[in-house]
Design an enzyme around this catalytic site. Structure first.
Site, mmCIF file in Angstrom:
data_model
loop_
_atom_site.group_PDB
_atom_site.id
_atom_site.type_symbol
_atom_site.label_atom_id
_atom_site.label_comp_id
_atom_site.label_asym_id
_atom_site.label_seq_id
_atom_site.Cartn_x
_atom_site.Cartn_y
_atom_site.Cartn_z
ATOM 1 N N THR A 19 33.745 -9.866 4.041
ATOM 2 C CA THR A 19 33.964 -8.581 4.748
ATOM 3 C C THR A 19 35.196 -8.570 5.655
ATOM 4 O OG1 THR A 19 32.569 -9.245 6.620
ATOM 5 C CG2 THR A 19 31.473 -8.101 4.796
ATOM 6 N N TRP A 20 36.021 -9.624 5.565
ATOM 7 C CA TRP A 20 37.211 -9.624 6.423
ATOM 8 C C TRP A 20 38.117 -8.464 5.998
ATOM 9 C CZ3 TRP A 20 41.605 -13.866 6.616
ATOM 10 C CH2 TRP A 20 42.322 -13.710 7.813
ATOM 11 N N ASP A 48 28.894 -12.230 4.079
ATOM 12 C CA ASP A 48 29.560 -13.032 5.098
ATOM 13 C C ASP A 48 30.376 -12.140 6.022
ATOM 14 O OD1 ASP A 48 30.689 -15.812 5.979
ATOM 15 O OD2 ASP A 48 32.446 -14.516 5.728
ATOM 16 N N TYR A 53 35.973 -10.361 12.920
ATOM 17 C CA TYR A 53 36.497 -9.352 11.999
ATOM 18 C C TYR A 53 36.458 -7.963 12.633
ATOM 19 C CZ TYR A 53 35.771 -13.177 8.642
ATOM 20 O OH TYR A 53 35.789 -14.391 8.002
ATOM 21 N N GLN A 162 32.120 -23.724 5.330
ATOM 22 C CA GLN A 162 32.833 -22.623 4.670
ATOM 23 C C GLN A 162 34.331 -22.922 4.758
ATOM 24 O OE1 GLN A 162 33.692 -18.054 5.754
ATOM 25 N NE2 GLN A 162 31.544 -18.415 5.274
ATOM 26 N N TYR A 190 35.897 -19.544 0.737
ATOM 27 C CA TYR A 190 36.491 -18.273 1.200
ATOM 28 C C TYR A 190 37.862 -18.044 0.570
ATOM 29 C CZ TYR A 190 39.288 -20.246 5.240
ATOM 30 O OH TYR A 190 40.164 -20.896 6.070
HETATM 31 P P1 NAP Z 1 39.671 -12.777 -1.132
HETATM 32 O O1 NAP Z 1 38.247 -12.477 -1.257
HETATM 33 O O2 NAP Z 1 40.233 -13.936 -1.871
HETATM 34 O O3 NAP Z 1 40.561 -11.526 -1.525
HETATM 35 C C1 NAP Z 1 40.291 -10.221 -1.084
HETATM 36 C C2 NAP Z 1 41.333 -9.303 -1.729
HETATM 37 O O4 NAP Z 1 41.203 -9.386 -3.141
HETATM 38 C C3 NAP Z 1 41.149 -7.850 -1.343
HETATM 39 O O5 NAP Z 1 42.428 -7.297 -1.202
HETATM 40 C C4 NAP Z 1 40.436 -7.247 -2.543
HETATM 41 O O6 NAP Z 1 40.797 -5.910 -2.776
HETATM 42 C C5 NAP Z 1 40.998 -8.087 -3.665
HETATM 43 N N1 NAP Z 1 40.046 -8.170 -4.783
HETATM 44 C C6 NAP Z 1 38.786 -8.644 -4.779
HETATM 45 N N2 NAP Z 1 38.230 -8.546 -6.003
HETATM 46 C C7 NAP Z 1 39.187 -7.996 -6.803
HETATM 47 C C8 NAP Z 1 39.218 -7.645 -8.173
HETATM 48 N N3 NAP Z 1 38.181 -7.830 -8.964
HETATM 49 N N4 NAP Z 1 40.368 -7.094 -8.663
HETATM 50 C C9 NAP Z 1 41.438 -6.900 -7.857
HETATM 51 N N5 NAP Z 1 41.458 -7.215 -6.543
HETATM 52 C C10 NAP Z 1 40.334 -7.758 -6.025
HETATM 53 O O7 NAP Z 1 40.100 -13.016 0.390
HETATM 54 P P2 NAP Z 1 39.374 -12.992 1.790
HETATM 55 O O8 NAP Z 1 38.884 -11.640 2.138
HETATM 56 O O9 NAP Z 1 40.311 -13.675 2.735
HETATM 57 O O10 NAP Z 1 38.147 -14.006 1.601
HETATM 58 C C11 NAP Z 1 36.841 -13.599 1.266
HETATM 59 C C12 NAP Z 1 35.922 -13.654 2.463
HETATM 60 O O11 NAP Z 1 35.837 -14.972 2.985
HETATM 61 C C13 NAP Z 1 36.409 -12.852 3.663
HETATM 62 O O12 NAP Z 1 36.260 -11.453 3.470
HETATM 63 C C14 NAP Z 1 35.579 -13.437 4.758
HETATM 64 O O13 NAP Z 1 34.253 -12.929 4.729
HETATM 65 C C15 NAP Z 1 35.640 -14.917 4.391
HETATM 66 N N6 NAP Z 1 36.746 -15.652 5.061
HETATM 67 C C16 NAP Z 1 36.420 -16.667 5.923
HETATM 68 C C17 NAP Z 1 37.422 -17.361 6.581
HETATM 69 C C18 NAP Z 1 37.037 -18.462 7.537
HETATM 70 O O14 NAP Z 1 37.894 -18.925 8.285
HETATM 71 N N7 NAP Z 1 35.800 -18.903 7.524
HETATM 72 C C19 NAP Z 1 38.777 -17.069 6.349
HETATM 73 C C20 NAP Z 1 39.071 -16.072 5.433
HETATM 74 C C21 NAP Z 1 38.064 -15.380 4.793
HETATM 75 P P3 NAP Z 1 39.859 -4.658 -2.389
HETATM 76 O O15 NAP Z 1 39.465 -4.874 -0.959
HETATM 77 O O16 NAP Z 1 40.752 -3.505 -2.627
HETATM 78 O O17 NAP Z 1 38.673 -4.672 -3.306
#
Ligand code: NAP
Length: 275
Positions: A19-20, A48, A53, A162, A190
């Site tokens: 959900t970031w 998550d 966020y 994570q 993540y």
């Molecule tokens: P991610 O999930 O790798 O990428 C998200 C991006 O990919 C968004 O722009 C999304 O677009 C796009 N996307 C997702 N599915 C897609 C698909 N099927 N086709 C095309 N584009 C797609 O990156 P993230 O948000 O950094 O990581 C996921 C989650 O991990 C976070 O939301 C958060 O909850 C967690 N996180 C944790 C940490 C930590 O330090 N613990 C750090 C970073 C992230 P749309 O939004 O337009 O669908």
């Protein structure tokens, strides 16, 4: 969909939702909530989030998305390192619970390591478990030396680490991940599609086309093929959620896995990276 087992025996569907960057634009809110709800409908029960966020706004959005459906989801949130002390963690947790509209978290994580001693955080987490505010706890962004210190500090019941893990960030495979696997601590992966950047990787796109999958699906299916790994892609459209969910039904052949290894295999150990 594969299951993942937590150290306490709880099983979870191996694909979750991140959900970031949600709740950043009012105009996107309805779509983001609809995407999360569709994910729950499709079995992506692990959600998550973090107090960081949107400065709490993402937790509020999640609260709205799961209203009336709390028991269907496995809710994960994270505390800032500066809130991970004996005095501050209970307040941070209470504020997260209020924003999420719930009375307990299924999993509460230390977002990354700060200056609070790990032993103090462990004790504060265990106190929250005892109070019923959280059902279990874990950590995020801790490399192997930190994990060893955590366990030595009384943190044996840590439920997950994570970490940043995807096809282009495979360094942890050489040390941290085997260490976690040996202790049956699952990895929450993540940024599984590298915040969208992986989807523009030409070699991944070519292998995906051959496998009749999209690059996002192949990147997720590869993570899902790793034992004990639970990727949490963030998708804010229903179409992306559906596409990602379908990745959990893909079985990758040895030829595809070999091609991915040829392009992405890590060559040398590397300190854990963080986004
Ligand atoms: P991610 O999930 O790798 O990428 C998200 C991006 O990919 C968004 O722009 C999304 O677009 C796009 N996307 C997702 N599915 C897609 C698909 N099927 N086709 C095309 N584009 C797609 O990156 P993230 O948000 O950094 O990581 C996921 C989650 O991990 C976070 O939301 C958060 O909850 C967690 N996180 C944790 C940490 C930590 O330090 N613990 C750090 C970073 C992230 P749309 O939004 O337009 O669908």
């Amino acid at each position: 969909m594969n299951d993942i087992q937590l150290p306490d025996g709880t099983t979870l569907p191996a694909l979750g939702q991140g959900t970031w960057m949600m709740a950043e634009k009012a105009s996107r809110r309805a779509d983001e909530i609809a995407a999360l709800r569709t994910g729950i409908d499709l079995g992506l029960r692990v959600i998550d989030t973090a107090e960081m966020y949107g400065d709490g706004a993402a937790e509020e959005l999640v609260g709205e998305a799961i209203e009336g459906r709390r028991d269907e989801v496995f809710l994960v949130s994270k505390a800032y390192p500066q809130n991970a002390s004996a005095s501050r963690l209970p307040r941070a947790c209470e504020a997260s619970l209020r924003r999420l509209g719930t009375d307990r978290l299924d999993l509460y994580l230390l977002h990354w390591r700060g200056s609070v001693p790990l032993a103090e955080t462990v004790e504060a987490m265990e106190a929250l478990v005892k109070d019923g505010k959280i059902l279990r706890w874990g950590v995020s962004n801790l490399d192997m030396d930190d994990m060893e210190e955590l366990i030595a500090s009384g943190g044996k019941s840590c439920a997950t680490d994570q970490i940043l893990y995807n096809l282009t960030r495979r360094g942890p495979e050489l040390d941290l991940i085997p260490w976690l696997r040996q202790r049956r601590i699952p990895v929450m992966a993540y940024s599984p599609v590298e915040q969208g950047r992986l989807l523009r990787h030409s070699e991944l796109a070519a292998i995906a086309a051959e496998a009749e999958a999209t690059p996002a699906q192949l990147a997720l299916a590869w993570l899902l093929a790793q034992p004990g790994v639970l990727p949490i892609p963030k998708a804010s459209t229903i179409a992306h959620v559906r596409e990602n969910r379908a990745a959990a039904d893909l079985t990758l052949g040895q030829d595809v896995l070999r091609q991915l290894d040829d392009v992405f295999r890590p060559r040398q150990p590397q300190a854990l990276e963080m986004l």
